[in-house]
Design a protein around this motif. Structure first.
Motif, PDB file in Angstrom:
ATOM      1  N   ILE A 125       6.968  73.085  26.533  1.00  0.00           N
ATOM      2  CA  ILE A 125       7.024  71.623  26.389  1.00  0.00           C
ATOM      3  C   ILE A 125       8.159  71.222  25.464  1.00  0.00           C
ATOM      4  CG2 ILE A 125       5.804  69.614  25.474  1.00  0.00           C
ATOM      5  CD1 ILE A 125       3.200  70.914  26.399  1.00  0.00           C
ATOM      6  N   VAL A 126       8.247  71.874  24.327  1.00  0.00           N
ATOM      7  CA  VAL A 126       9.280  71.535  23.342  1.00  0.00           C
ATOM      8  C   VAL A 126      10.673  71.691  23.934  1.00  0.00           C
ATOM      9  CG1 VAL A 126      10.342  72.249  21.163  1.00  0.00           C
ATOM     10  CG2 VAL A 126       7.844  72.055  21.340  1.00  0.00           C
ATOM     11  N   HIS A 127      10.888  72.742  24.705  1.00  0.00           N
ATOM     12  CA  HIS A 127      12.212  72.996  25.275  1.00  0.00           C
ATOM     13  C   HIS A 127      12.587  72.032  26.399  1.00  0.00           C
ATOM     14  CE1 HIS A 127      11.738  77.371  23.709  1.00  0.00           C
ATOM     15  NE2 HIS A 127      12.321  76.593  22.815  1.00  0.00           N
ATOM     16  N   ARG A 128      11.602  71.292  26.916  1.00  0.00           N
ATOM     17  CA  ARG A 128      11.876  70.321  27.988  1.00  0.00           C
ATOM     18  C   ARG A 128      12.152  68.910  27.462  1.00  0.00           C
ATOM     19  NH1 ARG A 128      10.622  72.222  33.321  1.00  0.00           N
ATOM     20  NH2 ARG A 128      10.283  74.464  33.109  1.00  0.00           N
ATOM     21  N   ILE A 129      12.012  68.696  26.159  1.00  0.00           N
ATOM     22  CA  ILE A 129      12.187  67.354  25.609  1.00  0.00           C
ATOM     23  C   ILE A 129      13.671  67.082  25.357  1.00  0.00           C
ATOM     24  CG2 ILE A 129      11.655  65.828  23.679  1.00  0.00           C
ATOM     25  CD1 ILE A 129       9.039  67.308  23.362  1.00  0.00           C
ATOM     26  N   PRO A 130      14.240  66.042  25.968  1.00  0.00           N
ATOM     27  CA  PRO A 130      15.658  65.745  25.776  1.00  0.00           C
ATOM     28  C   PRO A 130      15.915  65.126  24.401  1.00  0.00           C
ATOM     29  CG  PRO A 130      14.652  64.065  27.125  1.00  0.00           C
ATOM     30  CD  PRO A 130      13.601  65.123  26.916  1.00  0.00           C
ATOM     31  N   PRO A 131      17.130  65.255  23.878  1.00  0.00           N
ATOM     32  CA  PRO A 131      17.448  64.677  22.563  1.00  0.00           C
ATOM     33  C   PRO A 131      17.276  63.161  22.508  1.00  0.00           C
ATOM     34  CG  PRO A 131      19.140  66.235  23.260  1.00  0.00           C
ATOM     35  CD  PRO A 131      18.254  66.015  24.440  1.00  0.00           C
ATOM     36  N   SER A 132      17.313  62.524  23.670  1.00  0.00           N
ATOM     37  CA  SER A 132      17.243  61.059  23.711  1.00  0.00           C
ATOM     38  C   SER A 132      15.825  60.526  23.880  1.00  0.00           C
ATOM     39  CB  SER A 132      18.104  60.549  24.872  1.00  0.00           C
ATOM     40  OG  SER A 132      17.633  61.078  26.105  1.00  0.00           O
ATOM     41  N   TRP A 133      14.812  61.389  23.694  1.00  0.00           N
ATOM     42  CA  TRP A 133      13.440  61.012  24.008  1.00  0.00           C
ATOM     43  C   TRP A 133      12.975  59.766  23.237  1.00  0.00           C
ATOM     44  CZ3 TRP A 133       9.559  60.506  20.462  1.00  0.00           C
ATOM     45  CH2 TRP A 133       9.790  61.065  19.191  1.00  0.00           C
ATOM     46  N   HIS A 134      13.524  59.548  22.021  1.00  0.00           N
ATOM     47  CA  HIS A 134      13.045  58.478  21.150  1.00  0.00           C
ATOM     48  C   HIS A 134      13.753  57.150  21.380  1.00  0.00           C
ATOM     49  CE1 HIS A 134      16.667  60.072  19.335  1.00  0.00           C
ATOM     50  NE2 HIS A 134      16.786  58.955  18.645  1.00  0.00           N
ATOM     51  N   GLU A 135      14.754  57.121  22.237  1.00  0.00           N
ATOM     52  CA  GLU A 135      15.512  55.897  22.446  1.00  0.00           C
ATOM     53  C   GLU A 135      14.681  54.874  23.223  1.00  0.00           C
ATOM     54  OE1 GLU A 135      19.147  56.856  24.372  1.00  0.00           O
ATOM     55  OE2 GLU A 135      19.884  58.151  22.755  1.00  0.00           O
ATOM     56  N   VAL A 136      14.728  53.641  22.771  1.00  0.00           N
ATOM     57  CA  VAL A 136      14.017  52.560  23.434  1.00  0.00           C
ATOM     58  C   VAL A 136      14.936  51.952  24.487  1.00  0.00           C
ATOM     59  CG1 VAL A 136      12.873  50.337  23.169  1.00  0.00           C
ATOM     60  CG2 VAL A 136      12.661  52.079  21.381  1.00  0.00           C
ATOM     61  N   LYS A 137      14.540  52.036  25.742  1.00  0.00           N
ATOM     62  CA  LYS A 137      15.363  51.551  26.836  1.00  0.00           C
ATOM     63  C   LYS A 137      15.153  50.043  27.031  1.00  0.00           C
ATOM     64  CE  LYS A 137      16.690  55.767  27.820  1.00  0.00           C
ATOM     65  NZ  LYS A 137      18.069  56.222  27.558  1.00  0.00           N
ATOM     66  N   PRO A 138      16.194  49.337  27.473  1.00  0.00           N
ATOM     67  CA  PRO A 138      16.028  47.909  27.768  1.00  0.00           C
ATOM     68  C   PRO A 138      14.981  47.713  28.855  1.00  0.00           C
ATOM     69  CG  PRO A 138      18.353  48.521  27.723  1.00  0.00           C
ATOM     70  CD  PRO A 138      17.574  49.803  27.689  1.00  0.00           C
ATOM     71  N   ARG A 139      14.246  46.640  28.736  1.00  0.00           N
ATOM     72  CA  ARG A 139      13.205  46.361  29.709  1.00  0.00           C
ATOM     73  C   ARG A 139      13.812  46.058  31.072  1.00  0.00           C
ATOM     74  NH1 ARG A 139       8.103  42.142  29.142  1.00  0.00           N
ATOM     75  NH2 ARG A 139       7.319  42.405  31.289  1.00  0.00           N
ATOM     76  N   THR A 140      13.215  46.621  32.103  1.00  0.00           N
ATOM     77  CA  THR A 140      13.652  46.395  33.478  1.00  0.00           C
ATOM     78  C   THR A 140      12.789  45.316  34.105  1.00  0.00           C
ATOM     79  OG1 THR A 140      14.342  48.711  33.680  1.00  0.00           O
ATOM     80  CG2 THR A 140      14.036  47.473  35.725  1.00  0.00           C
ATOM     81  N   ASP A 141      13.419  44.347  34.759  1.00  0.00           N
ATOM     82  CA  ASP A 141      12.660  43.273  35.402  1.00  0.00           C
ATOM     83  C   ASP A 141      11.662  43.839  36.402  1.00  0.00           C
ATOM     84  OD1 ASP A 141      14.044  41.402  33.976  1.00  0.00           O
ATOM     85  OD2 ASP A 141      15.504  40.974  35.566  1.00  0.00           O
ATOM     86  N   GLY A 142      10.453  43.304  36.355  1.00  0.00           N
ATOM     87  CA  GLY A 142       9.432  43.729  37.295  1.00  0.00           C
ATOM     88  C   GLY A 142       8.643  44.948  36.863  1.00  0.00           C
ATOM     89  N   VAL A 143       8.989  45.533  35.719  1.00  0.00           N
ATOM     90  CA  VAL A 143       8.288  46.719  35.221  1.00  0.00           C
ATOM     91  C   VAL A 143       7.465  46.320  34.004  1.00  0.00           C
ATOM     92  CG1 VAL A 143       8.517  49.032  34.253  1.00  0.00           C
ATOM     93  CG2 VAL A 143      10.073  48.275  36.064  1.00  0.00           C
ATOM     94  N   ASP A 144       6.175  46.581  34.049  1.00  0.00           N
ATOM     95  CA  ASP A 144       5.296  46.216  32.942  1.00  0.00           C
ATOM     96  C   ASP A 144       5.559  47.111  31.732  1.00  0.00           C
ATOM     97  OD1 ASP A 144       3.616  44.168  34.268  1.00  0.00           O
ATOM     98  OD2 ASP A 144       3.064  45.849  35.567  1.00  0.00           O
ATOM     99  N   PRO A 145       5.632  46.537  30.539  1.00  0.00           N
ATOM    100  CA  PRO A 145       5.878  47.344  29.339  1.00  0.00           C
ATOM    101  C   PRO A 145       4.688  48.237  29.020  1.00  0.00           C
ATOM    102  CG  PRO A 145       5.369  45.089  28.725  1.00  0.00           C
ATOM    103  CD  PRO A 145       5.506  45.103  30.228  1.00  0.00           C
ATOM    104  N   VAL A 146       4.981  49.389  28.441  1.00  0.00           N
ATOM    105  CA  VAL A 146       3.956  50.351  28.059  1.00  0.00           C
ATOM    106  C   VAL A 146       4.089  50.646  26.569  1.00  0.00           C
ATOM    107  CG1 VAL A 146       3.048  52.678  28.383  1.00  0.00           C
ATOM    108  CG2 VAL A 146       3.948  51.415  30.341  1.00  0.00           C
ATOM    109  N   ILE A 147       2.987  50.592  25.866  1.00  0.00           N
ATOM    110  CA  ILE A 147       2.955  50.993  24.465  1.00  0.00           C
ATOM    111  C   ILE A 147       2.362  52.399  24.396  1.00  0.00           C
ATOM    112  CG2 ILE A 147       1.913  50.557  22.214  1.00  0.00           C
ATOM    113  CD1 ILE A 147       1.969  47.602  22.844  1.00  0.00           C
ATOM    114  N   VAL A 148       3.093  53.312  23.763  1.00  0.00           N
ATOM    115  CA  VAL A 148       2.636  54.692  23.621  1.00  0.00           C
ATOM    116  C   VAL A 148       2.312  54.942  22.150  1.00  0.00           C
ATOM    117  CG1 VAL A 148       3.183  57.128  23.975  1.00  0.00           C
ATOM    118  CG2 VAL A 148       4.111  55.400  25.530  1.00  0.00           C
TER     119      VAL A 148
END
Length: 282
Positions: free
Chosen positions: A198-221
């Motif tokens: 699992i650890v080796h599959r995590i990309p360095p950018s995992w923590h970046e918050v992506k801009p919201r895409t129209d029509g996609v419901d936001p998810v809180i993790v």
């Protein structure tokens, strides 16, 4: 943690069953023993401490009835043939945890369980307030469906708990609701290797918050839990959920297709029945 369990669920861990969940029946003597514990616990139970995780929603202030180590191991052995037959793999018992007694107003966010140990699992429903509202267990199946499963005492919900998102996002309206949580992993399961993969599959950018895409419901993790705050009950797929309930006879199971199938317990090697005894008999 949420990213890690998603990598495990979507990429690394195999599917053991067709739909990821099923409904069957627990042996009556196991249910009878746990009912006695439950009735004592409603009166004398202590607030739960170990199993409470603020990242899994507002469970309120559940009570906890410790069934004890010996009884826990006996139940794991007794129910192992059912889980092995359903999953088609030899299993090792991890834990039978409970009883947890949810109380009025409780919710449980959609989440996935521990990747190291909670691979083939079940919820044994022991009982609930008969005057309370039905309180479904919501589970996402491998076929892409969202399922609301309504449990009655003695029902045993089998599920692949580290792969399938599950929870109780609807608020409970009742005095009490109690279950036992049972977990196994394959005998060949290598928890350390799983964690390393699992650890080796995590990309360095995992923590970046992506801009919201129209029509996609936001998810809180939060931790290993997921919530969609702009939808009713914090889970958008509930709008099209399929509803399920028993009864199901012991030795059979209700699959995600709606079919009743035979568990073929006669094909599972069993050394013999494991007696369920009280603590004073062990």
């Amino acid at each position: 943690n949420g990213f890690m369990v998603s990598v495990h669920s979507a990429v690394l861990c195999q599917n053991f069953t067709e739909y990821g969940w099923a409904l069957t029946k627990a042996p009556q003597d196991v249910l009878d023993m746990l009912r006695w514990d439950l009735h004592l616990g409603i009166v004398n139970g202590n607030p739960e401490k170990e199993g409470i995780d603020d990242e899994e929603g507002d469970m309120g202030d559940p009570l906890f009835v410790d069934i004890g180590y010996h009884r826990s191991r006996a139940i794991l052995e007794r129910l192992k043939p059912i889980h092995s037959a359903w999953a088609g793999v030899d299993l090792e018992g991890t834990r039978a945890y409970g009883l947890r007694i949810y109380r009025d107003g409780a919710t449980l966010d959609m989440h996935q369980d521990q990747t190291a140990t909670h691979i083939i699992s079940s919820i044994l429903h022991v009982g609930h307030d008969p005057m309370g509202d039905p309180w479904p267990l919501v589970i996402e199946g491998f076929d892409g469906t969202t399922n609301e499963v309504y449990l009655e005492p003695g029902d045993l919900l089998l599920y692949e708990s580290s792969k399938c998102l599950h929870g109780r996002p609807k608020k409970f309206n009742g005095a009490w609701y109690s279950s036992l949580f049972i977990h196994y992993h394959p005998t060949w399961w290598d928890a350390k290797q799983v964690a390393d993969d699992i650890v080796h599959r995590i990309p360095p950018s995992w923590h970046e918050v992506k801009p919201r895409t129209d029509g996609v419901d936001p998810v809180i993790v939060r931790g290993t839990s997921f919530r969609e705050p702009e939808c009713e009950h914090d889970w958008c797929a509930l709008k099209g959920a399929r509803q399920w309930k028993g009864p199901v006879e012991e030795g059979t199971f209700l699959s995600g297709s709606g079919e009743i199938k035979d568990l073929h317990l006669d094909r599972v090697p069993v050394q013999g029945p494991v007696p369920i005894k009280g603590e004073d008999e062990l």
